[in-house]
Design an enzyme around this catalytic site. Structure first.
Site, PDB file in Angstrom:
ATOM      1  N   GLY A  27      10.039  31.154  47.603  1.00 56.40           N
ATOM      2  CA  GLY A  27      10.725  31.442  46.647  1.00 56.40           C
ATOM      3  C   GLY A  27      10.402  32.742  45.781  1.00 56.40           C
ATOM      4  O   GLY A  27       9.363  32.263  45.764  1.00 56.40           O
TER       5      GLY A  27
ATOM      6  N   CYS B 247       4.312  27.286  50.513  1.00 55.26           N
ATOM      7  CA  CYS B 247       4.231  28.489  49.025  1.00 55.26           C
ATOM      8  C   CYS B 247       4.569  28.479  47.918  1.00 55.26           C
ATOM      9  O   CYS B 247       3.887  27.044  47.417  1.00 55.26           O
ATOM     10  CB  CYS B 247       5.165  29.977  49.529  1.00 55.26           C
ATOM     11  SG  CYS B 247       4.533  31.180  48.685  1.00 55.26           S
ATOM     12  N   TYR B 248       5.677  28.330  47.662  1.00 56.81           N
ATOM     13  CA  TYR B 248       6.041  28.125  46.203  1.00 56.81           C
ATOM     14  C   TYR B 248       6.393  26.419  45.939  1.00 56.81           C
ATOM     15  O   TYR B 248       6.333  26.475  44.807  1.00 56.81           O
ATOM     16  CB  TYR B 248       8.167  28.858  45.508  1.00 56.81           C
ATOM     17  CG  TYR B 248       8.657  28.492  45.071  1.00 56.81           C
ATOM     18  CD1 TYR B 248       8.237  29.008  43.279  1.00 56.81           C
ATOM     19  CD2 TYR B 248       9.218  27.462  44.778  1.00 56.81           C
ATOM     20  CE1 TYR B 248       9.020  28.981  42.067  1.00 56.81           C
ATOM     21  CE2 TYR B 248      10.425  26.775  42.823  1.00 56.81           C
ATOM     22  CZ  TYR B 248       9.458  27.738  42.469  1.00 56.81           C
ATOM     23  OH  TYR B 248      10.495  27.481  41.271  1.00 56.81           O
TER      24      TYR B 248
ATOM     25  N   HIS C 143       2.858  30.607  54.922  1.00 57.55           N
ATOM     26  CA  HIS C 143       3.962  30.211  55.719  1.00 57.55           C
ATOM     27  C   HIS C 143       4.284  30.023  57.354  1.00 57.55           C
ATOM     28  O   HIS C 143       3.813  30.720  58.087  1.00 57.55           O
ATOM     29  CB  HIS C 143       4.294  32.228  55.712  1.00 57.55           C
ATOM     30  CG  HIS C 143       5.287  32.670  54.016  1.00 57.55           C
ATOM     31  ND1 HIS C 143       6.808  31.194  53.365  1.00 57.55           N
ATOM     32  CD2 HIS C 143       4.363  32.900  53.122  1.00 57.55           C
ATOM     33  CE1 HIS C 143       6.404  31.648  52.173  1.00 57.55           C
ATOM     34  NE2 HIS C 143       5.522  32.594  52.194  1.00 57.55           N
TER      35      HIS C 143
ATOM     36  N   GLU D  51       6.537  29.225  59.182  1.00 58.87           N
ATOM     37  CA  GLU D  51       7.382  29.424  59.941  1.00 58.87           C
ATOM     38  C   GLU D  51       7.427  31.264  60.016  1.00 58.87           C
ATOM     39  O   GLU D  51       8.025  31.289  61.215  1.00 58.87           O
ATOM     40  CB  GLU D  51       8.932  29.499  58.823  1.00 58.87           C
ATOM     41  CG  GLU D  51       8.874  30.180  57.231  1.00 58.87           C
ATOM     42  CD  GLU D  51       8.061  30.101  56.543  1.00 58.87           C
ATOM     43  OE1 GLU D  51       6.704  29.709  56.938  1.00 58.87           O
ATOM     44  OE2 GLU D  51       8.534  30.282  55.609  1.00 58.87           O
TER      45      GLU D  51
ATOM     46  N   ASP E 168      29.957  36.448  68.443  1.00 58.22           N
ATOM     47  CA  ASP E 168      29.945  35.320  67.322  1.00 58.22           C
ATOM     48  C   ASP E 168      31.418  34.549  67.617  1.00 58.22           C
ATOM     49  O   ASP E 168      32.010  34.036  68.052  1.00 58.22           O
ATOM     50  CB  ASP E 168      29.970  35.337  66.162  1.00 58.22           C
ATOM     51  CG  ASP E 168      28.337  35.979  65.918  1.00 58.22           C
ATOM     52  OD1 ASP E 168      27.137  35.501  66.483  1.00 58.22           O
ATOM     53  OD2 ASP E 168      28.199  36.277  64.321  1.00 58.22           O
TER      54      ASP E 168
ATOM     55  N   LYS F  30      22.080  32.677  65.288  1.00 59.53           N
ATOM     56  CA  LYS F  30      22.627  33.931  66.095  1.00 59.53           C
ATOM     57  C   LYS F  30      22.431  33.201  67.907  1.00 59.53           C
ATOM     58  O   LYS F  30      22.735  32.815  68.847  1.00 59.53           O
ATOM     59  CB  LYS F  30      22.798  34.991  65.906  1.00 59.53           C
ATOM     60  CG  LYS F  30      22.823  35.834  66.673  1.00 59.53           C
ATOM     61  CD  LYS F  30      24.484  36.111  66.054  1.00 59.53           C
ATOM     62  CE  LYS F  30      24.478  37.619  65.782  1.00 59.53           C
ATOM     63  NZ  LYS F  30      25.815  38.264  65.657  1.00 59.53           N
TER      64      LYS F  30
END
Ligand code: XMP
Length: 515
Positions: free
Chosen positions: A52, A79-80, A167, A169, A225, A371
């Site tokens: 964040g 992280c945060y 991170h 991710e 979508d 998605k």
């Protein structure tokens, strides 16, 4: 059962949940301040504290319910999230002298830390932070440090708490997936049982029962979508689903026909599909308008008016109970905000007044999917590849790609140029390599010569970008031979366009669209 990601507003929050889902484990993003009791009731297998933009020691910075740390659930702070673990559990966080940003190497200092099982000592990772943990919280040991000696990882094996300053991710962290996988399967002992396709099938069964013989209405645009949502519902309720496609006259070449054909390909019945040609109405309203915001407003307003009129008519004819929308997971999370106090701000994406007017219940069959998952479900349901690989196309259509005032002639020129660009991208295999590509018509004329005659014609700008989510974008480095082929064809084949330029602007500061 799921791994819950507490959202502290980090730009990569969605990536964390997506990566965990890709590992075959359900993952949901929840507001950072959800009471621990509610979190417990969701029976989490593990909790991730996301990154964040705040500093934990700042007044008003987001902190979780402290009782989260006593639920007996494994926790990973990123992280945060690492700084939160430190500040909440007796450690110390301070501003760093230098802001560590970008790719770096960290050393794993304690190979016993389960998070790093199977990894080499040196790891290439992605940092993005200014603060750092300067005192370990009670019960924690160091597990990794950065090249300049900053604490990059810590853990408490007893409580199953892990934290990393980088991170895992993002793709730049080379073994990020392995790190998340160690957390999910070793620390949390989660089971690999999440499969969007199976979930899609389960939803078909659910809606079949839930909706029964009642009627559902949905607006389709040809976008992924709404098309996949319509296909899923069609499998569930067949001819009780009614689709409306509004042609606002701002579509690309053959677009309405292509959508019609794709609907036929999935077996959609003609009598349940209404193509509303409202081009004249839209173009009349747009006449003389050149302000981008004004154009968007007009298109949005007219769209709702046209759709509502037809929905009311259909409602009288067949009786409609539900309105279906193609909302997907990021739309839902974003409109909910990061705090649980913000959930009342959830808004409909179409701002329709129809649900109240016709007393319709909203259904959003894809609201739990990303998605990529929507595409996977669509593929399993037989949605044509041409629909699944379609680039994003904005709701206001070509109105935001003809700069300034719109008229049928300019739209026609743009359609032709865009069709050539897209055709060449598809034929060369580059269509699937770029995130989005299109042509825009610049409302200025430039001098040229065609044959022996001097010309004075419009300029077309070609735009192709690489992006992950449209939030940031880099211009695509298309090969020169391809750009040359497109440019030659546009200038030879379209009377009225005398010059072709290629847009090399990044987002930010530019946007992807032109208006
Ligand atoms: P910008 O131009 O903001 O676009 O960089 C980011 C992405 O969003 C799409 N876009 C829209 N999509 N309605 C939509 O459905 C809109 O009004 C709209 N405006 C932009 C754009 O095509 C790009 O993919």
């Amino acid at each position: 059962m799921a791994i819950l990601v507490l959202n502290f507003g980090g730009q990569f929050c969605h990536l964390i949940a997506r990566r965990i889902r890709e590992l075959g484990v359900r993952s949901e993003i929840i507001p950072f301040d959800l009471p621990a009791e509610q979190i417990k009731a969701m029976k989490p297998e593990g909790i991730v504290l996301s990154g964040g933009p705040s500093s934990v020691y700042e007044k008003g910075s987001p902190h979780p319910d402290h009782k989260v740390f006593s639920l007996g659930v494994p926790i990973l702070g990123i992280c945060y999230g690492m700084q939160l673990l430190a500040s909440e559990l007796g450690g110390k966080v301070e501003p760093g002298k230098v802001r560590e940003f970008g790719r770096q190497t960290v050393s794993i200092t304690d190979p016993k830390c389960e998070l790093f099982d199977g990894l080499d000592k040196e790891q290439a990772v992605w940092f993005s932070h200014g603060d750092r943990v300067t005192k370990l919280p009670t019960g924690f040991a160091e597990s990794a440090s950065s090249a300049d000696g900053i604490l990059a990882g810590m853990y408490d094996a007893k409580r199953n708490f892990y934290a990393i300053q980088f991170h895992p991710e993002v793709a730049h962290t080379e073994k990020g997936t392995e790190i998340l996988s160690n957390f999910v399967f070793k620390a949390c002992k989660a089971r690999k049982d999440y499969d969007p396709k199976a979930r899609g099938q389960a939803l078909i069964g659910f809606y079949k029962k839930e909706i029964g013989q009642k009627k559902v209405l949905m607006a389709v645009s040809g976008g992924v979508d709404s098309f996949v949502a319509a296909t899923l519902l069609h499998k569930a309720i067949g001819d009780n689903l009614y689709l409306i496609f509004v042609d606002h006259g701002l579509l690309r070449e053959n677009e309405a026909e292509d959508v019609h054909k794709s609907l036929q390909a999935i077996g959609f019945s003609e009598k349940n599909y209404k193509l509303v040609n409202a081009s004249k109405q839209f173009l009349t309203k747009l006449k003389g308008v050149s302000d981008p915001e004004e154009k968007r407003k007009i298109v949005g307003h007219e769209f709702i008016a046209v759709f509502e009129a037809h929905a009311l008519k259909l409602g009288k004819e067949v009786g409609i109970t539900y309105l279906a929308q193609g909302t997907i997971y990021p739309d839902r999370v974003e409109s909910a905000g990061i705090s649980s106090n913000a959930t009342d701000k959830i808004k409909s994406h179409h701002n329709l007044t129809l649900p109240e007017k016709m007393n319709l219940k909203i259904i959003e069959p894809l609201a739990e999917f990303y998605k990529d998952e929507v595409r996977e479900i669509g593929k399993s349901l037989g949605v044509p590849q041409s629909v699944l690989s379609r680039h994003p196309f904005p709701g206001p259509g070509l109105s935001v790609r003809v700069l300034g005032e719109i008229d049928p002639h300019k739209l026609e020129l743009l359609r032709k140029a865009d069709a050539i660009f897209i055709q060449e991208l598809k034929e060369s295999g580059y269509y699937d390599k770029v995130w989005q590509a299109f042509a825009a018509l610049l409302p200025v004329k430039a001098v040229g010569v065609k044959g022996d005659a001097r010309t004075y014609e419009y300029i077309v700008s070609l735009r192709a970008v690489n992006s992950i989510d449209g939030m940031t974008a880099d211009w695509s480095k298309l090969p020169h031979w391809l750009l040359e082929k497109v440019s030659t064809r546009i200038m030879n084949e379209i009377r009225g366009i005398g010059r072709v330029v290629y847009d090399v602007s990044q987002k930010p500061p530019a946007t992807i669209e032109y208006e």
